[in-house]
Design a protein around this motif. Structure first.
Motif, PDB file in Angstrom:
ATOM      1  N   ARG A  82       0.856  -1.183   0.000  1.00 52.30           N
ATOM      2  CA  ARG A  82       0.000   0.000   0.000  1.00 52.30           C
ATOM      3  C   ARG A  82       0.891   1.232   0.000  1.00 52.30           C
ATOM      4  NH1 ARG A  82      -4.772   1.238   4.484  1.00 52.30           N
ATOM      5  NH2 ARG A  82      -5.591   3.124   3.484  1.00 52.30           N
ATOM      6  N   PHE A  83       0.657   2.144  -0.951  1.00 55.12           N
ATOM      7  CA  PHE A  83       1.469   3.344  -1.087  1.00 55.12           C
ATOM      8  C   PHE A  83       0.628   4.569  -0.741  1.00 55.12           C
ATOM      9  CE2 PHE A  83       3.345   0.200  -3.866  1.00 55.12           C
ATOM     10  CZ  PHE A  83       4.703   0.310  -3.581  1.00 55.12           C
ATOM     11  N   ILE A  84       1.115   5.348   0.225  1.00 53.83           N
ATOM     12  CA  ILE A  84       0.416   6.555   0.649  1.00 53.83           C
ATOM     13  C   ILE A  84       1.383   7.732   0.512  1.00 53.83           C
ATOM     14  CG2 ILE A  84      -0.795   7.720   2.520  1.00 53.83           C
ATOM     15  CD1 ILE A  84      -1.439   4.983   3.704  1.00 53.83           C
ATOM     16  N   ALA A  85       0.987   8.732  -0.268  1.00 49.60           N
ATOM     17  CA  ALA A  85       1.845   9.892  -0.516  1.00 49.60           C
ATOM     18  C   ALA A  85       1.296  11.109   0.206  1.00 49.60           C
ATOM     19  CB  ALA A  85       1.935  10.169  -2.012  1.00 49.60           C
ATOM     20  N   PHE A  86       2.182  11.833   0.891  1.00 51.24           N
ATOM     21  CA  PHE A  86       1.803  13.057   1.595  1.00 51.24           C
ATOM     22  C   PHE A  86       2.309  14.250   0.797  1.00 51.24           C
ATOM     23  CE2 PHE A  86       1.716   9.747   4.714  1.00 51.24           C
ATOM     24  CZ  PHE A  86       0.572  10.032   5.442  1.00 51.24           C
ATOM     25  N   ALA A  87       1.384  15.131   0.445  1.00 51.87           N
ATOM     26  CA  ALA A  87       1.733  16.256  -0.416  1.00 51.87           C
ATOM     27  C   ALA A  87       1.206  17.552   0.174  1.00 51.87           C
ATOM     28  CB  ALA A  87       1.139  16.057  -1.818  1.00 51.87           C
ATOM     29  N   SER A  88       1.918  18.623  -0.105  1.00 55.60           N
ATOM     30  CA  SER A  88       1.474  19.954   0.308  1.00 55.60           C
ATOM     31  C   SER A  88       1.966  20.959  -0.714  1.00 55.60           C
ATOM     32  CB  SER A  88       2.023  20.317   1.693  1.00 55.60           C
ATOM     33  OG  SER A  88       3.423  20.473   1.659  1.00 55.60           O
ATOM     34  N   GLY A  89       1.186  22.007  -0.900  1.00 55.73           N
ATOM     35  CA  GLY A  89       1.633  23.045  -1.816  1.00 55.73           C
ATOM     36  C   GLY A  89       2.660  23.950  -1.185  1.00 55.73           C
ATOM     37  N   LYS A  90       2.612  24.056   0.127  1.00 61.93           N
ATOM     38  CA  LYS A  90       3.500  24.968   0.853  1.00 61.93           C
ATOM     39  C   LYS A  90       4.367  24.191   1.824  1.00 61.93           C
ATOM     40  CE  LYS A  90       1.987  29.003   1.845  1.00 61.93           C
ATOM     41  NZ  LYS A  90       3.000  29.767   1.082  1.00 61.93           N
ATOM     42  N   GLY A  91       5.627  24.599   1.944  1.00 61.65           N
ATOM     43  CA  GLY A  91       6.497  23.998   2.944  1.00 61.65           C
ATOM     44  C   GLY A  91       6.178  24.530   4.325  1.00 61.65           C
ATOM     45  N   GLY A  92       6.589  23.802   5.358  1.00 65.55           N
ATOM     46  CA  GLY A  92       6.390  24.267   6.721  1.00 65.55           C
ATOM     47  C   GLY A  92       5.056  23.922   7.327  1.00 65.55           C
ATOM     48  N   TRP A 141      10.842   6.221 -10.700  1.00 64.03           N
ATOM     49  CA  TRP A 141      10.321   6.005  -9.360  1.00 64.03           C
ATOM     50  C   TRP A 141       9.633   4.652  -9.246  1.00 64.03           C
ATOM     51  CZ3 TRP A 141      12.466   8.969  -6.039  1.00 64.03           C
ATOM     52  CH2 TRP A 141      12.775  10.297  -6.340  1.00 64.03           C
ATOM     53  N   ASN A 142       8.963   4.225 -10.317  1.00 68.04           N
ATOM     54  CA  ASN A 142       8.302   2.919 -10.292  1.00 68.04           C
ATOM     55  C   ASN A 142       9.305   1.802 -10.059  1.00 68.04           C
ATOM     56  OD1 ASN A 142       5.410   2.972 -10.604  1.00 68.04           O
ATOM     57  ND2 ASN A 142       5.752   3.937 -12.587  1.00 68.04           N
ATOM     58  N   LYS A 143      10.469   1.917 -10.679  1.00 68.14           N
ATOM     59  CA  LYS A 143      11.515   0.907 -10.508  1.00 68.14           C
ATOM     60  C   LYS A 143      11.994   0.874  -9.056  1.00 68.14           C
ATOM     61  CE  LYS A 143      16.007  -0.519 -12.410  1.00 68.14           C
ATOM     62  NZ  LYS A 143      16.805  -0.452 -11.160  1.00 68.14           N
ATOM     63  N   MET A 186      10.272   1.801  -6.393  1.00 68.45           N
ATOM     64  CA  MET A 186       9.214   1.233  -5.565  1.00 68.45           C
ATOM     65  C   MET A 186       9.170  -0.287  -5.678  1.00 68.45           C
ATOM     66  SD  MET A 186       8.105   3.880  -4.091  1.00 68.45           S
ATOM     67  CE  MET A 186       8.088   5.657  -4.341  1.00 68.45           C
ATOM     68  N   ASN A 187       9.345  -0.779  -6.892  1.00 68.76           N
ATOM     69  CA  ASN A 187       9.332  -2.233  -7.086  1.00 68.76           C
ATOM     70  C   ASN A 187      10.485  -2.911  -6.354  1.00 68.76           C
ATOM     71  OD1 ASN A 187       7.044  -2.286  -8.702  1.00 68.76           O
ATOM     72  ND2 ASN A 187       8.207  -1.957 -10.585  1.00 68.76           N
ATOM     73  N   GLU A 188      11.637  -2.249  -6.326  1.00 65.84           N
ATOM     74  CA  GLU A 188      12.819  -2.847  -5.707  1.00 65.84           C
ATOM     75  C   GLU A 188      12.725  -2.902  -4.184  1.00 65.84           C
ATOM     76  OE1 GLU A 188      16.050  -0.577  -7.227  1.00 65.84           O
ATOM     77  OE2 GLU A 188      16.168  -1.693  -9.114  1.00 65.84           O
ATOM     78  N   ILE A 189      11.923  -2.044  -3.588  1.00 72.25           N
ATOM     79  CA  ILE A 189      11.821  -2.063  -2.127  1.00 72.25           C
ATOM     80  C   ILE A 189      10.500  -2.652  -1.643  1.00 72.25           C
ATOM     81  CG2 ILE A 189      13.344  -0.063  -1.870  1.00 72.25           C
ATOM     82  CD1 ILE A 189      10.814   1.575  -1.251  1.00 72.25           C
ATOM     83  N   SER A 190       9.706  -3.191  -2.562  1.00 75.61           N
ATOM     84  CA  SER A 190       8.358  -3.653  -2.213  1.00 75.61           C
ATOM     85  C   SER A 190       8.359  -4.771  -1.178  1.00 75.61           C
ATOM     86  CB  SER A 190       7.607  -4.107  -3.465  1.00 75.61           C
ATOM     87  OG  SER A 190       8.295  -5.171  -4.104  1.00 75.61           O
ATOM     88  N   GLY A 206       5.543   9.770 -11.499  1.00 73.96           N
ATOM     89  CA  GLY A 206       6.208   8.489 -11.326  1.00 73.96           C
ATOM     90  C   GLY A 206       5.695   7.678 -10.155  1.00 73.96           C
ATOM     91  N   LEU A 207       4.648   8.150  -9.492  1.00 76.47           N
ATOM     92  CA  LEU A 207       4.119   7.418  -8.345  1.00 76.47           C
ATOM     93  C   LEU A 207       3.439   6.135  -8.808  1.00 76.47           C
ATOM     94  CD1 LEU A 207       2.522  10.366  -6.320  1.00 76.47           C
ATOM     95  CD2 LEU A 207       4.719   9.239  -5.901  1.00 76.47           C
ATOM     96  N   PRO A 208       3.455   5.092  -7.959  1.00 77.64           N
ATOM     97  CA  PRO A 208       2.757   3.850  -8.322  1.00 77.64           C
ATOM     98  C   PRO A 208       1.282   4.108  -8.623  1.00 77.64           C
ATOM     99  CG  PRO A 208       4.155   3.506  -6.408  1.00 77.64           C
ATOM    100  CD  PRO A 208       4.168   4.979  -6.679  1.00 77.64           C
ATOM    101  N   GLU A 209       0.705   3.290  -9.501  1.00 79.53           N
ATOM    102  CA  GLU A 209      -0.666   3.515  -9.953  1.00 79.53           C
ATOM    103  C   GLU A 209      -1.680   3.479  -8.813  1.00 79.53           C
ATOM    104  OE1 GLU A 209      -1.648   0.873 -13.081  1.00 79.53           O
ATOM    105  OE2 GLU A 209      -0.186   1.713 -14.495  1.00 79.53           O
ATOM    106  N   ASN A 210      -1.402   2.662  -7.780  1.00 80.16           N
ATOM    107  CA  ASN A 210      -2.363   2.519  -6.683  1.00 80.16           C
ATOM    108  C   ASN A 210      -2.086   3.463  -5.520  1.00 80.16           C
ATOM    109  OD1 ASN A 210       0.007   1.178  -6.035  1.00 80.16           O
ATOM    110  ND2 ASN A 210      -1.019  -0.364  -4.782  1.00 80.16           N
TER     111      ASN A 210
END
Length: 263
Positions: A3-13, A102-104, A106-110, A131-135
């Motif tokens: 399971r891949f969960i990405a945390f994103a923000s437009g602003k730093g801090g 990035w997909n490569k 992610m696959n290598e550390i899965s 480049g994030l995984p599809e899921n």
């Protein structure tokens, strides 16, 4: 299945990295094998707040093809691994972000974990996002200020264009102030649900200075309970908040001098 969960923000801090770290520890307390990846190639901080200072091999070394990804996975606690990025600008000069697979990676550390938490760089970096995984499940991190929410909206629009699923947003470092946007107003602006409200807490800063998570340093704090609840919600599990020790200083003194029996 990973399971891949990405945390994103437009602003730093806004506390994106601290959310990634504390939530990773919280998920491990539910028995999950967690891997945290710092995908910010320029302003990485995940190694610092996890206490992983000056790692021998970082993601920079992997991307310039000097090292393998296996050499870049560090176990910082039971059930918790970190893939740090590094801060060496000399190495960064030799990395072309347009040719990173990035997909490569992610696959290598899965095989290293069940849940992978990705700390994305602030702002819009399409190379990382595409480049994030599809899921991948994306979670926006914002504060209650208008600039923070406006920048989070830009990321939400980009993610929609890239067909990246957005689970919701976490309102971080929240405190009650009539001049700040309310939860309902932010939900209306971002058009995604709020999945976590993390109150402002100086204990987070103290825990980071120790290289530990707030859920370890003070598990009964409102912030710890909020992070643990978020972890439980993501896993579909139940969580019972930990009540703080209500014994006051007077009670402790009385017990010390023998006026109250020890439990």
């Amino acid at each position: 299945m990973s399971r891949f969960i990405a945390f994103a923000s437009g602003k730093g801090g806004v506390g994106r990295t601290s959310i990634t770290f504390n939530l990773g520890v919280a998920l491990s307390l539910f028995g999950e094998e967690v891997v945290m990846l710092d995908l910010d190639l320029v302003m990485a901080n995940l190694d610092v707040i996890t206490g992983l200072l000056n790692p021998d091999v970082t993601l920079h070394d992997v991307l310039v093809r000097d090292k393998s990804i296996d050499e870049c996975v560090y176990e910082v606690n039971q059930g918790i691994r970190v893939v740090p990025t590094g801060i060496h600008f000399e190495t960064l000069k030799h990395i072309n972000p347009n040719y990173i697979s990035w997909n490569k990676i992610m696959n290598e550390i899965s095989d290293y974990g069940d849940i992978f938490l990705m700390d994305l760089p602030a702002g819009i970096n399409a190379n990382v996002f595409e480049g994030l995984p599809e899921n991948t499940e994306a979670i926006l991190v914002t504060q209650s200020t208008m600039p923070s929410v406006a920048d989070a909206l830009k990321i939400r629009i980009l993610f929609n264009e890239l067909n990246i699923k957005i689970s919701g947003f976490v309102l971080n470092m929240w405190y009650d102030d009539k001049f700040l946007l309310s939860e309902n107003e932010i939900e209306s602006i971002l058009e995604v649900p709020m999945i976590g409200l993390i109150p402002y807490d100086r204990e987070v800063e103290r825990s980071m200075a120790l290289g530990r998570s707030v859920v370890e340093v003070n598990p009964s704090s409102p912030t710890s309970n909020a992070v643990m609840q978020l972890a439980a919600d993501l896993l579909g599990k139940e969580y019972k908040p930990i009540e703080p020790n209500k014994e006051g200083i007077v009670g402790r003194i009385k017990k010390f001098v023998g006026l109250l029996p020890d439990e």
